[in-house]
Scaffold this active site. Structure first.
Site, PDB file in Angstrom:
ATOM      1  N   ASP A 465      69.728  63.578   9.919  1.00 57.86           N
ATOM      2  CA  ASP A 465      69.380  62.576  10.792  1.00 57.86           C
ATOM      3  C   ASP A 465      69.988  61.067  10.526  1.00 57.86           C
ATOM      4  OD1 ASP A 465      68.088  63.881  13.405  1.00 57.86           O
ATOM      5  OD2 ASP A 465      66.320  64.244  11.761  1.00 57.86           O
ATOM      6  N   CYS A 512      66.689  65.491   1.199  1.00 52.64           N
ATOM      7  CA  CYS A 512      66.378  67.200   1.799  1.00 52.64           C
ATOM      8  C   CYS A 512      67.355  67.038   2.940  1.00 52.64           C
ATOM      9  CB  CYS A 512      64.900  67.006   1.997  1.00 52.64           C
ATOM     10  SG  CYS A 512      64.249  65.930   3.267  1.00 52.64           S
TER      11      CYS A 512
HETATM   12  C1  PEP Z   1      67.144  65.644   8.083  1.00 54.78           C
HETATM   13  O1  PEP Z   1      67.214  65.103   8.940  1.00 54.78           O
HETATM   14  O2  PEP Z   1      68.015  65.356   6.872  1.00 54.78           O
HETATM   15  C2  PEP Z   1      66.141  66.509   7.571  1.00 54.78           C
HETATM   16  C3  PEP Z   1      66.049  67.012   6.587  1.00 54.78           C
HETATM   17  O3  PEP Z   1      65.253  66.724   8.779  1.00 54.78           O
HETATM   18  P1  PEP Z   1      65.723  67.916   9.778  1.00 54.78           P
HETATM   19  O4  PEP Z   1      66.764  68.532   9.579  1.00 54.78           O
HETATM   20  O5  PEP Z   1      64.597  68.779   9.904  1.00 54.78           O
HETATM   21  O6  PEP Z   1      65.704  66.918  10.986  1.00 54.78           O
HETATM   22 MG    MG Z   2      65.430  64.961  10.047  1.00 59.23          MG
END
Ligand code: PEP
Ligand code: MG
Length: 591
Positions: A465, A512
């Site tokens: 994001d 992450c």
């Molecule tokens: C991110 O945005 O990097 C993340 C790990 O969350 P998601 O991909 O679930 O939005």
């Molecule tokens: Mg995210």
């Protein structure tokens, strides 16, 4: 190659998002509307069509009542009243009778007549001046979709009922489709839409399934049963691959298998550089069952549990007990390694069909994640109580998604306090010292990390994001995927700032987002000082190999070298050069 048109091999290029090569029969998955069967009927079929229509109306009415009941329990009477308008549509005699009349007049099946009548109603409403009446157009469309689904007798997604292995081809796959799919029967994915961080891509990597997205029109060029080969590595899809093609890929697969078997031997080794610098490698999971892979691939616990998939896999909001059981299972199985449970991240591209949330023009910037939870205390506190119950395993940590200002952290923590008090009143045990962290995935949070740090125990950079919001590039739109550059200097600067601020405040910081599982990025992220990398379990051996082949001094040198870079491509090339030099086999695998 002079072959009969339509029988020749066809090559289509897309974006490879999950490596590996697989071949098998295609299964074309289309939306409910596209699956609509329209046909002419004989006069003696009319009574049967009327009966089908009436049965579908009864089923639809009952489903709406059930949803209304659940929403009322979870979100209060006011939210549930939205469904009154849906009931009015099912009970509208003139609407129902017009469909029944149409059956006799047009001699077409109920699906065809209903679609035409509903469309006319919706269009007439949409043209009205009155805001309230105009909005009823969406209700007519929604209810019609539900009736059509009931006519087709399809309550569960097709993907949950596969009878043999297929390569799934679709225009797009919703997270609710992938959350319920029968995992043993899917060989790979290929979709028209999507980008490397869309949820289909993330799910494919979690399941170690080869996948290609952004193929534009693959779903109209392939029919169910066509033989297909997908190379998730290069982003190439072949329809009806030739014998030569299959043989060539067979040899590549053998070479890759040799490298993979060697890397699998790293399972019990520490992720430590040649000069002794160690980071934590943990795993991202979507469902409790993913823990098998976490343990098999040698991850040190769970760095991100995307709990929304638990919600997406059920036809109702999971209860406190259901959630507590799922969180407890994961925490117990990975203990004593950490288990970071992210609170519900609904919205964006993840929606619950049974939870009636208003549609939005910009869902990724709308009522999503922590914003939704703070506005729905019952849903949020139910989850917090469930996580707290699992925190008797002291490895459990809580993480809030999509925080954009420190006020949200304070409000979320106030709800956490209430959830604790509620458990105390019930004499339910939990860990009062459970650690709370936030995802840094909105630029404002990265820039004001110094304001947020005093309130939390850790940060985890959600680069999927963060890249989308910083570079203004929709993460699921394949047309702008070329602009989605995690090595853009703006992203490197935000990561650098977040890590430095975290360390100044004495807290640890992980990553992450998908960047963490890309071994090409490993030297740079290490060099910037990250403490933890959390990724899909299958990426762990590759990232570990890079770390163990590297000197921390080289990683720091790379970070220093790229910081003044002007172009994302320059940074990426420098990263690739170092990875290729220290771990050529890994580069061979990821391309
Ligand atoms: C991110 O945005 O990097 C993340 C790990 O969350 P998601 O991909 O679930 O939005
Ligand atoms: Mg995210």
């Amino acid at each position: 190659m002079a072959e009969a048109p339509g029988r020749a091999e066809i090559e289509i290029k897309g974006i490879g998002v999950s490596p590996g090569v697989v071949t098998g029969p295609a299964l074309l998955v289309t939306t409910e509307e596209e699956r609509l069967v329209e046909r002419e009927i004989a006069e003696d079929e009319i009574p049967r069509e009327i009966a089908r229509f009436e049965e579908a109306l009864i089923a639809t009415r009952q489903q709406i009542h059930e949803i209304q009941q659940r929403v009322s329990e979870a979100m209060g009477q006011e939210s549930a009243s939205i469904f009154d308008a849906h009931l009015l549509v099912v009970d509208d005699r003139s609407f129902v009778e017009e469909v029944i009349r149409g059956l006799g007049a047009q001699r077409r099946n109920v699906e065809s007549v209903l679609s035409v009548v509903a469309d006319r109603y919706a269009q007439a409403l949409a043209r009205l001046e009155d805001d309230y009446l105009r909005e009823r157009a969406a209700d007519v469309r929604d209810v019609t979709r539900r009736i059509l689904r009931n006519l087709a007798g399809r309550s569960a997604s097709l993907l949950s009922r596969l009878d043999r292995p297929y390569i799934v081809i679709a225009n797009d796959l919703a997270p609710s489709d992938t959350a319920t799919l029968n995992r043993d029967k899917v060989l790979g994915f290929a979709t028209d839409l999507g980008s490397p961080t869309s949820h289909t891509a993330i799910m494919a990597r979690a399941l170690s399934l080869p996948a290609i997205v952004g193929l534009h029109d693959v779903s109209v060029r392939i029919s169910t049963g066509d033989q297909v080969l997908i190379d998730g590595h290069k982003g190439l899809l072949y329809i009806r691959p030739t014998r030569e093609r299959l043989e060539a890929y067979g040899k590549i697969a053998e070479a890759r298998q040799t490298i993979q078997s060697r890397l699998a031997g790293l399972r019990a080794q520490r992720p430590v550089t040649r000069d002794g610098y160690e980071v934590v490698l943990s795993a991202n999971i979507e469902m409790p069952g993913d823990v098998d892979a976490v343990l098999a691939d040698g991850a040190e616990g769970v760095g991100l549990f995307r709990t929304e998939y638990l919600y997406l896999s059920m036809q109702h909001l999971p209860t406190e007990d259901e959630q507590a059981a799922a969180y407890e299972e994961v925490a117990r199985r990975v203990a004593p390694a950490p288990c970071i449970i992210r609170t519900l991240d609904l919205g964006g591209d993840k929606f619950l069909s049974h939870l009636k949330t208003p549609s939005e023009l910009n869902p990724f910037m709308g009522w999503r994640a922590i914003r939704f939870c703070l506005a729905q205390p019952d849903i949020f506190k139910t989850q917090l109580r469930a996580i707290l119950r699992a925190s008797v395993h002291e490895n459990v940590k809580i993480m809030y998604p999509m925080v954009s200002n420190v006020g949200e952290v304070m409000r979320a923590n106030a709800f956490l306090q209430e959830a604790k008090n509620e458990l105390r009143l019930r004499d339910v045990p939990f860990n009062d010292a459970v650690e709370v962290g936030v995802m840094i995935e909105v630029p404002s949070a990265a820039i004001t990390a110094h304001l947020i740090a005093p309130h939390v125990a850790f940060f985890s950079l959600g680069t999927n994001d963060l890249v989308q919001y910083t570079l203004a590039v929709d993460r699921v739109n394949e047309r702008v995927a070329y602009l989605y550059e995690p090595t853009h200097p703006a992203i490197i600067e935000l990561i650098r700032n977040t890590i430095n601020v975290a360390h100044q405040h004495g807290i640890w910081v992980g990553i992450c987002g998908e960047m963490a599982g890309n071994p090409v990025m490993t030297p740079l992220l290490l060099g910037l000082g990250v403490d933890e990398l959390s990724m899909s379990p299958s990426a762990i051996p590759l990232v570990k190999e890079v770390i163990r082949s590297l000197r921390f001094a080289e990683a720091e040198g790379l970070a220093r070298k790229v910081l003044p870079s002007v172009l994302a491509t320059e940074v990426l090339e420098a990263c690739r050069d170092l990875t290729r030099r220290v771990a050529p086999d890994v580069l061979e695998l990821v391309g």
